[in-house]
Design a protein around this motif. Structure first.
Motif, PDB file in Angstrom:
ATOM      1  N   ASN A   1       2.441   7.077  -0.341  1.00  0.00           N
ATOM      2  CA  ASN A   1       3.475   8.042  -0.736  1.00  0.00           C
ATOM      3  C   ASN A   1       2.921   9.080  -1.705  1.00  0.00           C
ATOM      4  OD1 ASN A   1       5.658   7.109   0.791  1.00  0.00           O
ATOM      5  ND2 ASN A   1       6.118   5.502  -0.702  1.00  0.00           N
ATOM      6  N   GLU A   2       2.059   8.625  -2.595  1.00  0.00           N
ATOM      7  CA  GLU A   2       1.454   9.545  -3.536  1.00  0.00           C
ATOM      8  C   GLU A   2       0.579  10.573  -2.827  1.00  0.00           C
ATOM      9  OE1 GLU A   2      -1.588   9.409  -7.389  1.00  0.00           O
ATOM     10  OE2 GLU A   2      -0.587   7.568  -6.689  1.00  0.00           O
ATOM     11  N   LEU A   3      -0.140  10.095  -1.798  1.00  0.00           N
ATOM     12  CA  LEU A   3      -1.016  10.992  -1.046  1.00  0.00           C
ATOM     13  C   LEU A   3      -0.225  12.071  -0.325  1.00  0.00           C
ATOM     14  CD1 LEU A   3      -3.917  11.602   0.004  1.00  0.00           C
ATOM     15  CD2 LEU A   3      -3.460   9.994   1.874  1.00  0.00           C
TER      16      LEU A   3
ATOM     17  N   TYR B   1       0.816  -1.215   0.000  1.00  0.00           N
ATOM     18  CA  TYR B   1       0.000   0.000   0.000  1.00  0.00           C
ATOM     19  C   TYR B   1       0.852   1.268   0.000  1.00  0.00           C
ATOM     20  CZ  TYR B   1      -3.380  -3.496   1.616  1.00  0.00           C
ATOM     21  OH  TYR B   1      -4.153  -4.614   1.736  1.00  0.00           O
TER      22      TYR B   1
ATOM     23  N   ALA C   1       2.916  13.139  -1.113  1.00  0.00           N
ATOM     24  CA  ALA C   1       4.061  13.542  -1.935  1.00  0.00           C
ATOM     25  C   ALA C   1       4.490  14.979  -1.669  1.00  0.00           C
ATOM     26  CB  ALA C   1       3.726  13.351  -3.418  1.00  0.00           C
ATOM     27  N   ASP C   2       3.535  15.850  -1.387  1.00  0.00           N
ATOM     28  CA  ASP C   2       3.852  17.267  -1.179  1.00  0.00           C
ATOM     29  C   ASP C   2       3.950  17.628   0.303  1.00  0.00           C
ATOM     30  OD1 ASP C   2       3.792  17.675  -3.948  1.00  0.00           O
ATOM     31  OD2 ASP C   2       1.621  18.034  -3.938  1.00  0.00           O
TER      32      ASP C   2
ATOM     33  N   SER D   1       2.884   2.731  -2.106  1.00  0.00           N
ATOM     34  CA  SER D   1       2.900   3.635  -3.262  1.00  0.00           C
ATOM     35  C   SER D   1       1.730   4.605  -3.212  1.00  0.00           C
ATOM     36  CB  SER D   1       2.862   2.825  -4.565  1.00  0.00           C
ATOM     37  OG  SER D   1       1.686   2.024  -4.615  1.00  0.00           O
ATOM     38  N   ASN D   2       0.557   4.105  -2.845  1.00  0.00           N
ATOM     39  CA  ASN D   2      -0.613   4.984  -2.744  1.00  0.00           C
ATOM     40  C   ASN D   2      -0.460   5.989  -1.605  1.00  0.00           C
ATOM     41  OD1 ASN D   2      -1.888   3.710  -4.875  1.00  0.00           O
ATOM     42  ND2 ASN D   2      -2.992   2.261  -3.568  1.00  0.00           N
TER      43      ASN D   2
END
Length: 596
Positions: free
Chosen positions: A405-407, A400, A409-410, A402-403
């Protein structure tokens, strides 16, 4: 260094000791076991709760009885069902390699027929509460005429509970030439009388000083106004996130009430008192031993069966009526070589009792402050941080990532940490940010109702009570006595005025019926405590309603000293209002505690 091998125990017992993980015998075991193994003697052993007394008499009894015989040879009397079951369980563990051993627990609240059936199969050792044992003897369901060893465990508590006559009757059915072993944490005069009557030239051993508290326990007290007692309890729990505690109350009703409120406020709590069925008590104790309950609220009697080594804190929500009982309470923590803390929550009128307890236990109390809201928030935050830091990574989460980290990311590292911990921190912060200071000094406090003129109000009733300063009461002590007896709020009793042999107080009119009903035919130590409506609202004389309940002038002039909550009053109080009480500290709901 002494070992169990040096004490003279046989191989069956030593093997059980190894399985149990015992390494070094405690002081009472080192002193008692050799004496009991080598001699046929009576023994008086004084040692604090949690020092291994069960093993001190259990191992010698198991080694000396004849396992091949089905005759009852050992009788162990204990004050409560919980302790009876605890001792029986431990005796079975100690004797696990003694083939043919049968230990039977005999106690109230369970089938007497089933217990008699187990004994009939051949019980070499019976562990019993006095009441059930006496009942079985009277029904001829048990024969103790051939016992060789009788143990009175927690003898002081059995006497405090009124079992003297039962013990006397039970022992009258035993042989005169038996060995009697008396184990007690304290040595009041009643225990000395038992020893003199039932024992012949007993040997005596003492671990520590009589009545002295163990060095493993530190003692603290917290001074608050009476109305803030429950809020203080919650703060002490919140300031110790990993608390595993026993909370002591005086009465069964208070025990149930406090436990229910703690559960409602999100704590892992449970109640243990005499009104619970045996099955309910077993469920509560099993949950406590498994750490599913963090705060066990108990009466003194029920708590005598609590033999759990990991208790971190004992909290005296209310001080006991008998000062010596404090020794037993504090003995619930600091067991098996571990350290513990005994906390006492007191109002100003109770501070004097701290000095009395210090003299008894020969230890000093440290006065501490109830933590403020922000201190608790910090403790909770760091506790969560440590748990997160020490948590093992579950790699099932990897798929899970990657999702996730994407959330984020900023989101910077600092911002992510703040967000994560704010989930917990914000709940406590919102609850505690405006929390008031609960601490009071010994020289001040707002227990007295100085800013409110209730005396001339047509909505209040003024009462006469036949106790006063000669009975040891000032206005604060009398107010606390009335408020706690009637289970009223701090502001429900006001305009308290004490004279030499009588006093006055006010309540709102709607409480009149409750006050008069409670004190109808109310006695303490044989003396009527008489409460009547006073026609003189300003106090200090005037006409009073005729005494119709036997109060009498002569009785009102007697001086009885400070009143203590006795069993009759406690039982009477427990039948009164079932209304719970709410925390008045904050309007907002308390953050729910995470379950263990």
């Amino acid at each position: 260094m002494s070992t169990f091998q040096n004490l003279g125990l046989n191989q069956d017992l030593l093997q059980a000791i190894t399985d149990l993980g015992f390494e070094t015998p405690s002081d009472v075991q080192q002193k008692a076991i050799p004496i009991l193994l080598e001699q046929e003697t009576d023994l008086v052993a004084l040692a604090q709760t949690g020092t291994g007394k069960t093993a001190a008499f259990g191992f010698p009894m198991l080694q000396k009885i004849n396992i091949d015989s089905r005759t009852t040879q050992g009788l162990i009397l204990s004050p409560t069902r919980e302790l009876c079951l605890q001792i029986a369980s431990e005796m079975k563990l100690y004797g696990k390699y003694c083939k043919g051993l049968n230990v039977v627990a005999v106690y109230g609240g369970a089938s007497i027929t089933e217990q008699a059936r187990e004994i009939k199969k051949g019980a070499q050792i019976i562990v019993a509460t006095p009441g059930r044992m006496k009942d079985m003897i009277s029904r001829r369901l048990v024969d103790i005429s051939k016992i060789e060893y009788a143990v009175l465990d927690e003898a002081d508590e059995m006497l405090n509970m009124g079992f003297y006559e039962d013990i006397n009757d039970i022992l009258s059915h035993t042989p005169e030439d038996k060995c009697t072993w008396l184990f007690s944490a304290t040595m009041p005069k009643e225990v000395a009388v038992i020893a003199k009557k039932f024992m012949e030239s007993p040997q005596e051993i003492t671990v520590g000083n009589k009545n002295e508290s163990t060095n493993q326990v530190s003692h603290e007290y917290y001074l608050v106004n009476s109305r803030d007692r429950y809020n203080a309890l919650k703060r002490l729990a919140d300031a110790n996130p990993d608390i595993f505690s026993v909370v002591f109350c005086r009465t069964k009703r208070d025990t149930q009430k406090v436990a229910e409120q703690l559960i409602e406020d999100g704590y892992n709590a449970g109640a243990l008192h005499g009104d619970l069925s045996q099955n309910q008590r077993d469920l509560v104790m099993n949950a406590f031993r498994k750490n599913q309950i963090q705060m066990l609220v108990a009466t003194d009697v029920a708590a005598r069966g609590i033999d759990v080594d990991d208790v971190t804190h004992v909290i005296n929500y209310q001080l006991p009526d008998e000062i010596e009982t404090y020794t037993h309470r504090s003995g619930r923590t600091g067991r098996a070589g571990k350290t513990g803390v005994s906390m006492v929550i007191v109002s100003k009128s109770e501070v004097r009792k701290i000095k009395s307890i210090e003299r008894i236990i020969k230890k000093e109390f440290v006065k501490k402050d109830i933590p403020n809201g922000m201190e608790i928030c910090e403790v909770q935050l760091m506790s969560l941080a440590n748990k997160v830091h020490n948590t093992e990574i579950n790699h099932e989460i990897d798929k899970y990532l990657s999702n996730i980290n994407e959330l984020f990311a900023d989101t910077s590292k600092d911002e992510l940490i703040k967000k994560f911990f704010s989930v917990e921190f914000t709940r406590f912060y919102n609850y505690y940010q405006k929390a008031k200071d609960l601490n009071v000094s010994e020289g001040r406090g707002d227990d007295r109702d100085s800013g409110r003129d209730f005396g001339g109000s047509s909505n209040s009733t003024r009462y006469f009570i036949n106790v006063g300063s000669k009975d040891g009461y000032d206005w604060m002590k009398l107010k606390d006595f009335l408020r706690e007896s009637l289970e009223l709020g701090r502001d429900d009793i006001f305009k308290v005025e004490t004279k030499d042999s009588f006093s006055f107080f006010n309540t709102e009119n709607e409480l009149k019926e409750k006050v008069l009903a409670y004190f109808t035919d109310f006695k303490h130590n044989g003396r009527f405590v008489n409460v009547e409506v006073s026609e003189n609202r300003k106090g200090g004389g005037g006409k009073r309603r005729d005494r119709k309940r036997g109060g009498g002038d002569r009785r009102s002039r007697r001086s009885e000293g400070n009143f203590k909550s006795d069993n009759a009053k406690s039982n009477k109080s427990s039948k009164r209002s079932k209304k719970g009480f709410k925390s008045n500290e904050m309007a907002a709901s308390r953050p729910r505690r995470s379950r263990r």
